[in-house]
Design an enzyme around this catalytic site. Structure first.
Site, PDB file in Angstrom:
ATOM      1  CB  SER A  63       8.379  21.683 -25.344  1.00  0.00           C
ATOM      2  OG  SER A  63       9.616  22.045 -24.762  1.00  0.00           O
ATOM      3  CB  ILE A  65       9.571  17.217 -18.254  1.00  0.00           C
ATOM      4  CG1 ILE A  65      10.383  16.048 -18.836  1.00  0.00           C
ATOM      5  CG2 ILE A  65       9.162  16.923 -16.820  1.00  0.00           C
ATOM      6  CD1 ILE A  65      11.752  15.839 -18.189  1.00  0.00           C
ATOM      7  CB  SER A 195      19.178  15.509 -14.545  1.00  0.00           C
ATOM      8  OG  SER A 195      19.781  14.478 -15.293  1.00  0.00           O
ATOM      9  CE1 TYR A 208      20.883  19.326 -17.785  1.00  0.00           C
ATOM     10  CE2 TYR A 208      21.621  17.048 -17.593  1.00  0.00           C
ATOM     11  CZ  TYR A 208      20.615  17.984 -17.571  1.00  0.00           C
ATOM     12  OH  TYR A 208      19.314  17.579 -17.331  1.00  0.00           O
ATOM     13  CE  LYS A 212      19.242  19.815 -14.840  1.00  0.00           C
ATOM     14  NZ  LYS A 212      18.073  20.704 -14.687  1.00  0.00           N
TER      15      LYS A 212
HETATM   16  N1  LIG Z   1      14.555  14.991 -21.364  1.00  0.00           N
HETATM   17  C1  LIG Z   1      15.426  14.414 -20.572  1.00  0.00           C
HETATM   18  O1  LIG Z   1      15.974  13.359 -20.913  1.00  0.00           O
HETATM   19  C2  LIG Z   1      15.716  15.009 -19.217  1.00  0.00           C
HETATM   20  C3  LIG Z   1      16.397  14.207 -18.295  1.00  0.00           C
HETATM   21  C4  LIG Z   1      16.700  14.734 -17.057  1.00  0.00           C
HETATM   22  C5  LIG Z   1      16.334  16.017 -16.720  1.00  0.00           C
HETATM   23  N2  LIG Z   1      15.672  16.787 -17.620  1.00  0.00           N
HETATM   24  C6  LIG Z   1      15.324  18.157 -17.196  1.00  0.00           C
HETATM   25  O2  LIG Z   1      13.978  18.425 -17.510  1.00  0.00           O
HETATM   26  C7  LIG Z   1      13.794  19.819 -17.709  1.00  0.00           C
HETATM   27  C8  LIG Z   1      12.933  20.023 -18.948  1.00  0.00           C
HETATM   28  O3  LIG Z   1      13.573  19.477 -20.075  1.00  0.00           O
HETATM   29  P1  LIG Z   1      12.775  18.730 -21.253  1.00  0.00           P
HETATM   30  O4  LIG Z   1      13.391  17.409 -21.401  1.00  0.00           O
HETATM   31  O5  LIG Z   1      11.328  18.819 -21.056  1.00  0.00           O
HETATM   32  O6  LIG Z   1      13.280  19.601 -22.489  1.00  0.00           O
HETATM   33  P2  LIG Z   1      12.508  20.576 -23.513  1.00  0.00           P
HETATM   34  O7  LIG Z   1      11.348  19.889 -24.104  1.00  0.00           O
HETATM   35  O8  LIG Z   1      13.579  21.100 -24.394  1.00  0.00           O
HETATM   36  O9  LIG Z   1      11.966  21.721 -22.555  1.00  0.00           O
HETATM   37  C9  LIG Z   1      12.776  22.728 -22.051  1.00  0.00           C
HETATM   38  C10 LIG Z   1      11.889  23.858 -21.606  1.00  0.00           C
HETATM   39  O10 LIG Z   1      12.701  24.881 -21.046  1.00  0.00           O
HETATM   40  C11 LIG Z   1      12.319  26.124 -21.627  1.00  0.00           C
HETATM   41  N3  LIG Z   1      13.429  27.049 -21.633  1.00  0.00           N
HETATM   42  C12 LIG Z   1      14.684  26.879 -22.161  1.00  0.00           C
HETATM   43  N4  LIG Z   1      15.401  27.993 -22.014  1.00  0.00           N
HETATM   44  C13 LIG Z   1      14.594  28.888 -21.388  1.00  0.00           C
HETATM   45  C14 LIG Z   1      14.770  30.233 -20.968  1.00  0.00           C
HETATM   46  N5  LIG Z   1      15.925  30.906 -21.150  1.00  0.00           N
HETATM   47  N6  LIG Z   1      13.741  30.860 -20.349  1.00  0.00           N
HETATM   48  C15 LIG Z   1      12.569  30.225 -20.163  1.00  0.00           C
HETATM   49  N7  LIG Z   1      12.347  28.959 -20.525  1.00  0.00           N
HETATM   50  C16 LIG Z   1      13.364  28.305 -21.141  1.00  0.00           C
HETATM   51  C17 LIG Z   1      11.855  25.767 -23.044  1.00  0.00           C
HETATM   52  O11 LIG Z   1      10.936  26.741 -23.543  1.00  0.00           O
HETATM   53  P3  LIG Z   1      11.277  27.920 -24.580  1.00  0.00           P
HETATM   54  O12 LIG Z   1      12.252  27.394 -25.569  1.00  0.00           O
HETATM   55  O13 LIG Z   1       9.926  28.248 -25.155  1.00  0.00           O
HETATM   56  O14 LIG Z   1      11.817  29.026 -23.735  1.00  0.00           O
HETATM   57  C18 LIG Z   1      11.121  24.470 -22.764  1.00  0.00           C
HETATM   58  O15 LIG Z   1       9.794  24.747 -22.333  1.00  0.00           O
HETATM   59  C19 LIG Z   1      15.192  20.433 -17.791  1.00  0.00           C
HETATM   60  O16 LIG Z   1      15.490  21.103 -16.588  1.00  0.00           O
HETATM   61  C20 LIG Z   1      16.104  19.234 -17.917  1.00  0.00           C
HETATM   62  O17 LIG Z   1      17.360  19.450 -17.322  1.00  0.00           O
HETATM   63  C21 LIG Z   1      15.343  16.309 -18.861  1.00  0.00           C
END
Ligand SMILES: NC(=O)c1ccc[n+]([C@@H]2O[C@H](COP(=O)([O-])OP(=O)(O)OC[C@H]3O[C@@H](n4cnc5c(N)ncnc54)[C@H](OP(=O)(O)O)[C@@H]3O)[C@@H](O)[C@H]2O)c1
Length: 334
Positions: A63, A65, A195, A208, A212
Site C-alpha cells: 500500500s 508509498i 521521514s 516514531y 527515524k
Molecule cells: N504517509 C506519510 O505521511 C509518511 C510520511 C513520512 C514517512 N513515511 C514512511 O513511509 C513508509 C511507508 O508508509 P506509508 O505512508 O506508505 O503507509 P502504509 O500505506 O500504511 O504502508 C505501510 C506498509 O508497511 C507494511 N508493513 C507494516 N508492518 C509490516 C511488517 N511487520 N512486515 C512487513 N510489512 C509491514 C504494510 O503492509 P502489510 O500491512 O501488508 O504488512 C504496508 O505495505 C513508512 O516507513 C513511513 O514511516 C510515511
C-alpha cells in the site's frame, strides 16, 4: 590600497551572491514539493528509465508509498520484488503494475514476509537471488507512524516501534550489504524510507521520531564506512503523504492502532507523487532527499539550517499547530 579595494569588492560580490542564493532558495521553497537537489535531479539528472532491468526489492509494497514506488519502477522496466504481510494486497499491486505499466509477470516477484521476523531475512533474501539471480537495490519502506502524548507511551510501544522501524531495517540491510560486499563488482544500493520526523523533533510521535532519527544514524554511518566500496545509501524523507499511515499508526498503548483515516482534502502529497520522486532519487543515487508540500518543506530547511530560529518559531506557534501542519487535525485522539 589597490589590494584592499579589490578585496573589498570581492567581499561585496560574495555577500550579494550569498544574499541572492538565499533569496532564490526562499522563493523556490515556497512552491516546490521536493528539496532543491532532487528538483535538480528530476529536471537534469538520470531518468527513472536508467533503472530498467535492475532488480529492486521494496518492503511495505502492499500500500501507500511502497506501492507507488513499485508501480513506478515496474512502469520503467525494473524487475521488482514486492514484500509485505498481506499477500492478497501484494497480488493487487502486481496486477496494478501489469495493468498500468509495461512490466511482464515474470519481472514481478511477490514475496510475502513479516519484516519483524528477523530470523526469516536470510531465507527471504535467498529466495530473491533464486528468483532473479541478483539484487541491485533494496528499498526498506515498511513502517508505521505514531500519534500519542509523549509521557503516556508505554515502553512496549517503543520496543514494537523499534522492532519494525529500526531493527528489521538494519537486519535486512545487513544481509544485503554482506551480499554487495562479497560481489566481485562491488557496488550495490540500499535505501530507506525515513521521514521529516528523522530530521527534527516532531511532537506527538516520540517513539516514531526516535526510530527515524536512529535510522539516520545507522545509514549515515554505513555510507561513510562503505563509500570507498561503491555502496550507495539513500535516505528518503517524506513529509505528510496521503496513505493508510495515520490509521495504522501506533498510539501510546501496545497493540492499538490510531484508526483515524486521512481525507483527500488534507494537505498531504499523493502517494503516487511521493513514490515517483523517491524513484528519481534512486535513479540518481541521491544520499538524502526531502519530499513534502509547503509549509513542511520550508520548515525542514529551517530546522536543518537555522535550528535556533526553528525553536523560537515552534515556541511561538505551539505543538498543536505543528500537529495540524501534519494531520490537518490539532488534537491527538485519546
Ligand atoms: N504517509 C506519510 O505521511 C509518511 C510520511 C513520512 C514517512 N513515511 C514512511 O513511509 C513508509 C511507508 O508508509 P506509508 O505512508 O506508505 O503507509 P502504509 O500505506 O500504511 O504502508 C505501510 C506498509 O508497511 C507494511 N508493513 C507494516 N508492518 C509490516 C511488517 N511487520 N512486515 C512487513 N510489512 C509491514 C504494510 O503492509 P502489510 O500491512 O501488508 O504488512 C504496508 O505495505 C513508512 O516507513 C513511513 O514511516 C510515511
Amino acid at each position: 590600497m589597490v589590494i584592499s579595494f579589490v578585496t573589498m569588492d570581492i567581499f561585496s560580490f560574495v555577500g550579494i551572491a550569498i544574499l541572492c542564493y538565499l533569496l532564490i532558495y526562499i522563493v523556490l521553497l515556497s512552491f516546490l514539493d521536493r528539496d532543491l537537489g532532487l528538483a535538480w535531479a528530476e529536471k537534469l539528472g538520470k531518468s527513472i528509465g536508467s533503472l530498467k532491468g535492475k532488480v529492486i526489492w521494496i518492503t511495505g509494497a502492499s500500500s501507500g508509498i511502497g506501492e507507488a514506488i513499485a508501480v513506478t519502477l515496474s512502469k520503467h522496466g525494473a524487475r521488482i520484488v514486492i514484500s509485505a504481510r498481506r499477500e492478497y494486497e501484494l497480488e493487487r499491486v502486481k496486477s496494478r503494475c501489469l495493468d498500468e505499466g509495461k512490466g511482464k509477470s515474470d519481472d514481478i516477484f511477490v514475496l510475502p514476509m513479516d519484516v519483524t521476523n528477523l530470523e526469516s531475512h536470510q531465507a527471504c533474501f535467498d529466495k530473491v537471488i533464486a528468483e532473479f539471480g541478483q539484487l541491485d537495490i533494496l528499498v526498506n519502506n515498511a513502517g508505521r507512524s505514531q500519534r500519542a502524548n509523549w509521557e503516556e507511551i508505554e515502553t512496549q510501544v517503543d520496543q514494537e516501534m523499534f522492532n519494525l522501524n529500526v531493527l528489521s531495517v538494519i537486519s535486512l540491510t545487513r544481509v544485503a550489504v554482506r551480499y554487495f560486499m562479497a560481489r566481485e563488482e562491488g557496488g550495490g544500493h540500499v535505501a530507506v524510507t525515513s521521514s521529516v520526523a528523522g530530521l527534527f523533533g516532531v511532537p506527538f510521535s516520540g517513539s516514531y521520531t526516535g526510530a527515524k532519527h536512529a535510522i539516520h544514524g545507522y545509514f549515515d554511518s554505513l555510507r561513510m564506512e562503505k563509500m570507498h566500496h561503491g555502496l550507495t545509501v539513500s535516505i528518503l524523507c517524506p513529509g505528510p503523504v496521503l496513505t493508510n499511515f495515520l490509521s495504522e499508526s501506533f498510539t501510546a498503548k501496545p497493540g492499538e492502532k490510531y484508526g483515524v483515516a486521512t481525507s483527500s482534502s488534507d494537505r498531504r502529497m499523493t502517494a503516487d507523487r511521493c513514490g515517483y520522486l523517491c524513484c528519481v532519487a534512486l535513479a540518481n543515487s541521491l544520499r538524502e532527499v526531502w519530499v513534502a508540500l509547503p509549509p513542511v518543506l520550508p520548515v525542514a530547511y529551517m530546522a536543518r539550517y537555522f535550528p535556533n530560529f526553528t525553536w523560537m518559531i515552534g515556541g511561538y506557534v505551539g505543538s498543536k499547530y505543528m500537529l495540524k501542519l501534519r494531520d490537518s487535525q490539532s488534537t491527538v485522539k485519546s
